[in-house]
Design a protein around this motif. Structure first.
Motif, PDB file in Angstrom:
ATOM      1  N   HIS A   5      -4.828  13.127  -0.148  1.00  0.00           N
ATOM      2  CA  HIS A   5      -4.669  13.082   1.308  1.00  0.00           C
ATOM      3  C   HIS A   5      -5.895  13.631   2.032  1.00  0.00           C
ATOM      4  O   HIS A   5      -6.189  13.248   3.156  1.00  0.00           O
ATOM      5  N   VAL A  10      -8.390  10.875   2.337  1.00  0.00           N
ATOM      6  CA  VAL A  10      -8.025   9.973   3.430  1.00  0.00           C
ATOM      7  C   VAL A  10      -8.543  10.541   4.742  1.00  0.00           C
ATOM      8  O   VAL A  10      -9.110   9.823   5.563  1.00  0.00           O
ATOM      9  N   ARG A  50      -7.223   3.175   1.247  1.00  0.00           N
ATOM     10  CA  ARG A  50      -7.089   2.173   0.193  1.00  0.00           C
ATOM     11  C   ARG A  50      -5.820   1.359   0.355  1.00  0.00           C
ATOM     12  O   ARG A  50      -4.859   1.768   1.004  1.00  0.00           O
ATOM     13  N   PHE A 109      -3.226  -1.256  -2.302  1.00  0.00           N
ATOM     14  CA  PHE A 109      -2.866  -1.300  -3.722  1.00  0.00           C
ATOM     15  C   PHE A 109      -2.740  -2.737  -4.223  1.00  0.00           C
ATOM     16  O   PHE A 109      -2.483  -3.670  -3.456  1.00  0.00           O
ATOM     17  N   GLU A 120       2.074  -1.862  -1.242  1.00  0.00           N
ATOM     18  CA  GLU A 120       2.787  -0.612  -0.975  1.00  0.00           C
ATOM     19  C   GLU A 120       2.941  -0.455   0.539  1.00  0.00           C
ATOM     20  O   GLU A 120       1.968  -0.198   1.247  1.00  0.00           O
ATOM     21  N   VAL A 121       4.168  -0.662   1.014  1.00  0.00           N
ATOM     22  CA  VAL A 121       4.441  -0.525   2.444  1.00  0.00           C
ATOM     23  C   VAL A 121       5.745   0.255   2.606  1.00  0.00           C
ATOM     24  O   VAL A 121       6.337   0.696   1.627  1.00  0.00           O
ATOM     25  N   PHE A 122       6.196   0.418   3.846  1.00  0.00           N
ATOM     26  CA  PHE A 122       7.497   1.033   4.112  1.00  0.00           C
ATOM     27  C   PHE A 122       8.465  -0.100   4.446  1.00  0.00           C
ATOM     28  O   PHE A 122       8.599  -0.487   5.605  1.00  0.00           O
ATOM     29  N   ASN A 128       8.276   5.123   0.805  1.00  0.00           N
ATOM     30  CA  ASN A 128       7.246   4.855  -0.202  1.00  0.00           C
ATOM     31  C   ASN A 128       6.298   6.045  -0.261  1.00  0.00           C
ATOM     32  O   ASN A 128       5.380   6.181   0.535  1.00  0.00           O
ATOM     33  N   ARG A 133       4.020   6.894  -2.395  1.00  0.00           N
ATOM     34  CA  ARG A 133       2.618   6.631  -2.690  1.00  0.00           C
ATOM     35  C   ARG A 133       1.876   6.176  -1.433  1.00  0.00           C
ATOM     36  O   ARG A 133       0.804   6.669  -1.106  1.00  0.00           O
ATOM     37  N   ARG A 134       2.491   5.246  -0.715  1.00  0.00           N
ATOM     38  CA  ARG A 134       1.844   4.781   0.515  1.00  0.00           C
ATOM     39  C   ARG A 134       1.666   5.943   1.486  1.00  0.00           C
ATOM     40  O   ARG A 134       0.637   6.086   2.130  1.00  0.00           O
ATOM     41  N   ALA A 135       2.710   6.777   1.596  1.00  0.00           N
ATOM     42  CA  ALA A 135       2.644   7.908   2.523  1.00  0.00           C
ATOM     43  C   ALA A 135       1.474   8.822   2.167  1.00  0.00           C
ATOM     44  O   ALA A 135       0.707   9.240   3.031  1.00  0.00           O
ATOM     45  N   ARG A 136       1.316   9.100   0.870  1.00  0.00           N
ATOM     46  CA  ARG A 136       0.232   9.977   0.430  1.00  0.00           C
ATOM     47  C   ARG A 136      -1.114   9.371   0.816  1.00  0.00           C
ATOM     48  O   ARG A 136      -2.013  10.063   1.274  1.00  0.00           O
ATOM     49  N   TYR A 137      -1.229   8.053   0.663  1.00  0.00           N
ATOM     50  CA  TYR A 137      -2.506   7.409   0.974  1.00  0.00           C
ATOM     51  C   TYR A 137      -2.646   7.047   2.452  1.00  0.00           C
ATOM     52  O   TYR A 137      -3.553   6.324   2.828  1.00  0.00           O
TER      53      TYR A 137
END
Ligand code: ATP
Ligand code: MG
Lengths: 249, 325
Positions: A73, A76, A82, A84, A88-90, B207, B209-213
């Motif tokens: 983090h 970032v 980045r 994936f 990778e989404v919500f 998610n 992983r997404r949250a971390r990134y």
């Protein structure tokens, strides 16, 4: 001093050597493509860059700062964003909410219990801007999980852009896409590179995309750098043809 | 898409009618419950366990983290409140606040040790720590009363400065006192969930992983959610102690943590109010069925299985889905 500088990184998983002695330097504003056969270590390389794993050896410097061991983090917040290989989404949140969360975090509000009216207006403007850039404005109210594959990928890129990155790491952005979707994404990446002058590292299997976009190409094979050069040099490289292009053809 | 305000996560979007109905039902409960065969203390108990289940669900439903030891913080609140009243000062608000802090501080310390664990491992460690508190309450007889529970304290009238509310003998006044505490706690949780911080919790649930990134330090945010959850859990425990003038070691046992999870899941863990409905069903059934048969837990277990199979989103999730169509 390069913008992104990787010196002799290695990564082993038990007895498997996924990467060995990989070095690479990316200049500001460059678009670097990373190609290589399946299992070459491309995603693993991204995982080292973005802080998913710590390298078994070697160092990584971003904008003159050693980030080898920095938590993900923190990278970032330094400007490394980045996407994936597998989207990778919500999924249950709308496109707008997905982007909003990224915008809020990037603006330093991740712990805010409350936002003033003017701050909210600014953030809302920023969300709209990103949605428009990614061509998702008209789908903003839909849960991301309900969108077509290509739009989900675009939403993920939109989230990365919402972070106002200085370095964008894209892991096979066109994976699983049809021609039309591939074209749209390629155009978006081109705009980010040429208009926004964003530094981008791109892992990509689709050679049309690679040769259309890349300033330079790095070829990974069995965990090491096989070749590096301009698209013309790489296309003419015999080792590359033997190891990779030959196989693909 | 000309939204006037920021968009809120769908699950939180205000359905003003629903919320109004819930508050009206709660406000009028002392008057309609007797007509339905209930009694005021039962309504108070619904509020107490509703608050507990909603606090647990702050973590389970909105952060995506399952704690199986949350009864411990309920217990810390109950014992903390009782001990303050018994040994420190005869003040109901002070006792509640200190009980809450006890639960919150314990949650902060233990939370720091466990936020790195995930899924089943997280749940197991929360059970283990929960049982530690159970054994302390059970064994430390001189302070906690051991197996008999903590007795010898009474809730005290609440002094507002200009007036005194008699919550001691007037059970209806006590109901409204609990409703007031419930409203504040639930209001704070709703407020947090609609904030940027709350959205980071949804992000982690959706998610990790997404949250971390996106640049969210996951562990820190889960820890904060854990502490908030423990604070309000302890408040619920404190209110329970006031309701019964008694703190019960069995309320800390891990099976009680399971009951709280059942309440949240049965009512609908993706909806903010679902756990309140789950708690109401649980508490009312416990009251009626346990007077008819000793096997009331197998009855609840059966109901739970039916709900999970027929309404995977819980009762309230199911009702809300129907309304959308
Ligand atoms: N977390 C992990 N644990 C163990 N092995 C791993 C892990 N991640 C990657 N590997 C192994 O490292 C090697 C390189 O994998 P990587 O995913 O980096 O390849 P890639 O170049 O991205 O391939 P593809 O083109 O298929 O995406 C593979 O042999 C893979 O099985
Ligand atoms: Mg890969």
């Amino acid at each position: 001093m390069s913008f992104l500088r990787v010196d002799s990184v290695a990564k082993t998983f038990g007895s498997l050597i996924a990467l060995r002695d990989v070095s690479l330097a990316v200049e500001p504003g460059e678009l670097r493509a990373i190609i290589g056969p399946n299992g070459a270590g491309k995603t693993t390389f991204f995982n080292l860059l973005s802080g998913f794993f710590v390298p078994s050896a070697g160092t990584i410097a971003f904008d003159g700062r050693d980030v080898t061991r920095l938590p993900a983090h923190r990278r970032v917040s330094l400007g490394m964003a980045r996407t994936f290989q597998v989207t990778e989404v919500f999924p249950e949140l709308t496109v707008r909410e997905n982007v909003l969360i990224a915008v809020e975090v990037a603006a330093g509000h991740r712990l805010s219990p409350w936002l003033g009216r003017s701050v909210r207006a600014t953030l809302r403007g920023r969300v709209d801007e990103v949605l428009a850039l990614a061509g998702l404005g008209h789908k903003a109210g839909r849960p991301v999980g309900e969108l077509a594959h290509g739009d989900q990928r675009a939403a993920e890129i939109a989230m990365a852009l919402a972070l106002r990155p200085r370095l964008l790491l894209l892991d096979e952005p066109t994976a699983g896409m049809g021609d039309q979707e591939t074209y749209e994404i390629t155009r978006l990446i081109r705009r980010l590179h040429q208009d926004a002058k964003l530094t981008i590292v791109l892992i990509e299997h689709d050679m049309r995309v690679v040769f259309h976009l890349a300033d330079r190409i790095t070829v990974l094979d069995q965990g090491r750098v096989l070749a590096e050069g301009t698209p013309t040099e790489i296309a003419a490289n015999e080792a590359v043809q033997a190891a990779y292009l030959g196989k693909a053809a | 898409m000309s939204a006037v305000s920021l968009p809120w996560p769908k699950q939180l979007s205000h359905r003003p009618l629903w919320v109004a109905v819930i508050w009206l039902a709660l406000l009028a409960a002392p008057y309609w419950m007797p007509l339905a065969g209930g009694y005021t203390a039962l309504g108070t108990r619904v509020l107490v366990f509703g608050l507990a289940a909603m606090s647990l669900n702050f973590l389970l439903g909105f952060t995506g983290v399952l704690s199986f030891g949350h009864a411990a913080y309920f217990g810390l609140g109950a014992y903390g409140t009782g001990l303050v009243l018994k040994f420190l000062a005869p003040s109901t608000p002070l006792a509640l606040v200190l009980g809450m802090l006890l639960g919150g501080v314990a949650g902060a310390l233990l939370g720091a040790l466990i936020v790195r664990r995930r899924g089943v491992y997280f749940a197991m460690v929360t059970i283990a720590f929960g049982q530690v508190f159970y054994y302390i309450a059970f064994r430390w007889h001189s302070v906690t009363g051991g197996d008999d529970g903590l007795r010898g304290f009474h809730r005290q009238p609440v002094d507002l400065g200009f007036a005194t509310i008699d919550i001691v003998n007037n059970t209806i006044a006590f109901y409204y006192f609990v409703l007031g505490c419930f409203a504040v706690a639930v209001g704070v949780m709703a407020f947090l969930l609609r904030s940027p911080f709350g959205r980071t919790l949804l992000a982690i649930r959706e998610n990790e992983r997404r949250a971390r990134y996106l640049g969210i330090p996951i562990e820190q945010h889960i820890w904060l959610a854990f502490v908030v959850s423990c604070l309000f859990m302890a408040l619920a425990g404190g209110l329970d102690a006031l309701l019964n003038n008694f703190a019960d070691p069995h309320e800390i046992h891990y099976s009680r943590s399971g009951d709280l999870v059942i309440m949240a899941v049965m009512g609908g863990m993706r909806s903010f109010w679902g756990p309140l409905l789950g708690a109401a069903i649980f508490v009312v059934l416990e009251d009626y069925v346990s007077s008819l048969t000793q096997n009331w837990m197998s009855f609840i277990g059966l109901l739970f299985v039916v709900v999970v199979l027929l309404f995977p989103r819980g009762f309230l999730g199911f009702l809300q889905q129907e309304r959308k169509v």
